[in-house]
Design a protein around this motif. Structure first.
Motif, short mmCIF file in Angstrom:
data_model
loop_
_atom_site.label_atom_id
_atom_site.label_comp_id
_atom_site.label_asym_id
_atom_site.label_seq_id
_atom_site.Cartn_x
_atom_site.Cartn_y
_atom_site.Cartn_z
N UNK A 16 0.83 -1.20 0.00
CA UNK A 16 0.00 0.00 0.00
C UNK A 16 0.87 1.26 0.00
N UNK A 17 1.98 1.23 0.74
CA UNK A 17 2.89 2.38 0.75
C UNK A 17 3.54 2.58 -0.61
N UNK A 21 3.26 5.93 -2.92
CA UNK A 21 4.45 6.62 -3.44
C UNK A 21 4.34 6.85 -4.94
N UNK A 22 3.78 5.87 -5.67
CA UNK A 22 3.60 6.04 -7.12
C UNK A 22 2.57 7.13 -7.40
N UNK A 23 1.49 7.14 -6.62
CA UNK A 23 0.47 8.17 -6.82
C UNK A 23 1.01 9.56 -6.50
N UNK A 24 1.94 9.64 -5.56
CA UNK A 24 2.50 10.92 -5.15
C UNK A 24 3.63 11.38 -6.07
N UNK A 30 7.68 4.71 -10.37
CA UNK A 30 6.78 3.63 -10.77
C UNK A 30 7.50 2.33 -11.09
N UNK A 31 8.61 2.40 -11.81
CA UNK A 31 9.30 1.16 -12.21
C UNK A 31 9.84 0.41 -10.99
N UNK A 32 10.47 1.12 -10.08
CA UNK A 32 11.01 0.48 -8.87
C UNK A 32 9.87 -0.06 -8.00
#
Length: 68
Positions: A16-17, A21-24, A30-32
Protein backbone atom coordinates in the motif's frame (compact mmCIF):
# COMPACT_ATOMS: atom_id res chain seq x y z
CA UNK A 1 21.71 -10.12 -1.19
CA UNK A 2 19.52 -9.04 1.70
CA UNK A 3 16.70 -11.19 3.05
CA UNK A 4 13.77 -9.37 4.60
CA UNK A 5 11.14 -11.24 6.64
CA UNK A 6 7.70 -9.67 6.95
CA UNK A 7 4.40 -10.85 8.28
CA UNK A 8 1.62 -11.07 5.71
CA UNK A 9 0.04 -7.93 7.17
CA UNK A 10 3.34 -6.03 6.95
CA UNK A 11 3.74 -7.09 3.31
CA UNK A 12 0.25 -5.81 2.49
CA UNK A 13 0.95 -2.48 4.20
CA UNK A 14 4.28 -2.16 2.37
CA UNK A 15 2.47 -2.75 -0.93
CA UNK A 16 0.00 0.00 0.00
CA UNK A 17 2.89 2.38 0.75
CA UNK A 18 4.41 1.61 -2.65
CA UNK A 19 1.05 2.43 -4.25
CA UNK A 20 0.89 5.74 -2.39
CA UNK A 21 4.45 6.62 -3.44
CA UNK A 22 3.60 6.04 -7.12
CA UNK A 23 0.47 8.17 -6.82
CA UNK A 24 2.50 10.92 -5.15
CA UNK A 25 5.76 10.86 -7.12
CA UNK A 26 4.45 9.50 -10.42
CA UNK A 27 6.51 7.81 -13.09
CA UNK A 28 9.79 8.65 -11.34
CA UNK A 29 9.23 5.82 -8.86
CA UNK A 30 6.78 3.63 -10.77
CA UNK A 31 9.30 1.16 -12.21
CA UNK A 32 11.01 0.48 -8.87
CA UNK A 33 7.66 0.28 -7.06
CA UNK A 34 6.33 -2.19 -9.63
CA UNK A 35 9.40 -4.41 -9.19
CA UNK A 36 9.02 -4.53 -5.41
CA UNK A 37 5.24 -4.87 -5.57
CA UNK A 38 5.50 -7.85 -7.92
CA UNK A 39 8.16 -9.44 -5.71
CA UNK A 40 5.96 -9.08 -2.62
CA UNK A 41 2.87 -10.41 -4.41
CA UNK A 42 4.73 -13.43 -5.77
CA UNK A 43 5.96 -14.29 -2.27
CA UNK A 44 2.45 -13.90 -0.83
CA UNK A 45 0.94 -16.24 -3.43
CA UNK A 46 3.62 -18.87 -2.71
CA UNK A 47 2.63 -18.82 0.96
CA UNK A 48 -1.12 -19.45 0.42
CA UNK A 49 -2.46 -22.51 2.26
CA UNK A 50 -2.93 -25.68 0.26
CA UNK A 51 -6.44 -26.89 -0.54
CA UNK A 52 -7.01 -30.50 0.45
CA UNK A 53 -10.31 -32.32 -0.03
CA UNK A 54 -12.18 -29.08 -0.67
CA UNK A 55 -11.17 -27.62 2.69
CA UNK A 56 -8.62 -24.89 3.26
CA UNK A 57 -6.05 -25.54 5.97
CA UNK A 58 -6.18 -23.24 8.99
CA UNK A 59 -4.42 -19.96 8.26
CA UNK A 60 -1.51 -18.98 10.49
CA UNK A 61 -2.29 -15.67 12.17
CA UNK A 62 1.17 -14.10 11.83
CA UNK A 63 2.45 -15.68 8.65
CA UNK A 64 5.96 -14.58 7.66
CA UNK A 65 6.88 -13.61 4.12
CA UNK A 66 10.52 -13.71 3.06
CA UNK A 67 11.67 -11.43 0.27
CA UNK A 68 15.01 -12.32 -1.26
Amino acid sequence: MVTLELTEQQAVVLNQLLDISVKTAGLGVAEAALFFSNTIKSQLTQEEPAVEGGEVEAEVEAEEVTIS
